[in-house]
Write an enzyme that holds these catalytic residues in place. Structure first.
Site, PDB file in Angstrom:
ATOM      1  N   ALA A 165       2.428  -1.986  11.266  1.00  0.00           N
ATOM      2  CA  ALA A 165       1.881  -1.641  12.574  1.00  0.00           C
ATOM      3  C   ALA A 165       0.455  -2.175  12.641  1.00  0.00           C
ATOM      4  O   ALA A 165      -0.210  -2.305  11.624  1.00  0.00           O
ATOM      5  CB  ALA A 165       1.885  -0.130  12.771  1.00  0.00           C
ATOM      6  N   LYS A 207       4.283  -2.418  -6.072  1.00  0.00           N
ATOM      7  CA  LYS A 207       3.745  -2.932  -4.819  1.00  0.00           C
ATOM      8  C   LYS A 207       2.348  -3.515  -5.047  1.00  0.00           C
ATOM      9  O   LYS A 207       1.981  -4.548  -4.489  1.00  0.00           O
ATOM     10  CB  LYS A 207       3.705  -1.810  -3.775  1.00  0.00           C
ATOM     11  CG  LYS A 207       3.434  -2.324  -2.389  1.00  0.00           C
ATOM     12  CD  LYS A 207       3.703  -1.319  -1.309  1.00  0.00           C
ATOM     13  CE  LYS A 207       3.384  -1.945   0.033  1.00  0.00           C
ATOM     14  NZ  LYS A 207       2.668  -1.056   0.925  1.00  0.00           N
TER      15      LYS A 207
END
Ligand code: NAP
Length: 302
Positions: A128, A181
């Site tokens: 986003a 990650k």
């Protein structure tokens, strides 16, 4: 009640999805000035494709007296601990925090700031970005892995996420996920900044990627994260190919002259290597180059 600290990209994405299924949500904004601009804006706007919807979610500042039972921390990693510390006196016994920050290090800083709270880490692949103040574009549907490195039992409120359509799983190995990650980020993002390129262009630098993955695997093994090291290089190549047309988040930050989260990504990896007395020359050189690059652009290098 879901208290949400920070009405930026992810804070808005979570707040709007929870509020639109009727769950009680309170935003906590930086100060009275931000609260005033929020009230002028008339709520949070979420843009999903061609659907633009405004949600008048309630908001307050940190000095509001309302007690907090559950807090979604949606600040950048470098702001999280300080922002949470301001709310320490409002946290109820048994309060739970969800930490959305990328990388590692900020979770420990938050836990030290509010040792009385349960800290649940989140690793998110959602995308986003802020189009304007209090107006966020939901750019990529993704998934959220939640977990608590100290307590394996899932919280009952996962049902709220289900109801709100927030894709999630409770992960028994959240630290492994965060490390994996972080390693992907360390291999990809700094190089996209230094070569000023999209992710896909890193395929022209496959040898450098392979060297970094080798050192990152040594680091993960040294930090008791052997499973996060498994097949790292193949995964990096897969991510680079799948996101070939994208600019990495760090590239976007630098291109827009915004502070990066380097301290909690490559910086964290290099500090961990030092603590483990591991000599990882390519990783250290990459860090030094990235710091020099940021300094040359007048951006914070930490
Ligand atoms: P962002 O858009 O910059 O939003 C951060 C928000 O935190 C801003 O609205 C900021 O307020 C607010 N904030 C900072 N200090 C505060 C304080 N003391 N009190 C109240 N609010 C405060 O950041 P983001 O993109 O949502 O990223 C948040 C974290 O999620 C980062 O660690 C990021 O790496 C991670 N993440 C993001 C995405 C994504 O797609 N965006 C995906 C995965 C992970 P102001 O508006 O007043 O500046």
């Amino acid at each position: 009640m879901w208290h949400i600290l920070g009405a930026g990209s992810l804070g808005t994405l979570w707040a709007t999805r929870l509020a639109r299924v009727g769950l009680p949500v309170q935003l906590i904004l930086r100060d009275a000035e931000r609260l005033n601009s929020y009230e002028q804006a008339g709520g949070l706007t979420l843009v999903e494709g061609d659907r633009v919807q405004r949600y008048p979610v309630a908001a307050q500042t940190a000095d509001h007296p309302q007690p907090i039972q559950r807090l979604l921390v949606a600040c950048k990693a470098y702001d999280a601990a300080q922002a949470v510390a301001q709310l320490a006196h409002r946290l109820q016994p048994g309060a739970e925090l969800l930490l959305l920050q990328n990388g590692l290090g900020s979770q420990d800083e938050v836990a030290r700031a509010v040792p009385q709270a349960r800290c649940i880490c989140v690793s998110s692949t959602e995308g986003a970005f802020r189009q304007a103040d209090f107006q966020v574009v939901w750019a990529g549907h993704g998934h959220n892995w939640l977990g608590d490195p100290l307590r394996p039992e899932p919280p009952a409120w996962l049902a709220d996420l289900q109801r709100a359509g927030i894709a999630h799983d409770w992960s028994p190995d959240i630290l492994g996920r965060l490390w994996r990650k972080l390693a992907l980020n360390c291999a990809i993002n700094p190089l996209t900044v230094l070569y000023d390129c999209r992710n896909g262009a890193l395929l022209d630098h496959a040898e450098q990627l392979a060297q970094l993955c080798h050192e990152l695997s040594l680091l993960l093994n040294g930090c008791n994260q052997a499973s996060a090291a498994d097949g790292l290089y193949a995964d990096v190549r897969r991510v680079v190919e799948a996101t070939a047309a994208n600019y990495s988040s760090m590239h976007q930050d630098v291109a827009q002259a915004r502070r990066t989260e380097i301290t909690y990504l490559l910086g964290y990896a290099c500090r961990a290597a030092q603590q483990q007395r591991l000599h990882l020359p390519h990783l250290q050189a990459l860090h030094a180059q990235l710091v020099a690059h940021l300094v040359a652009r007048g951006l914070p290098s930490h």
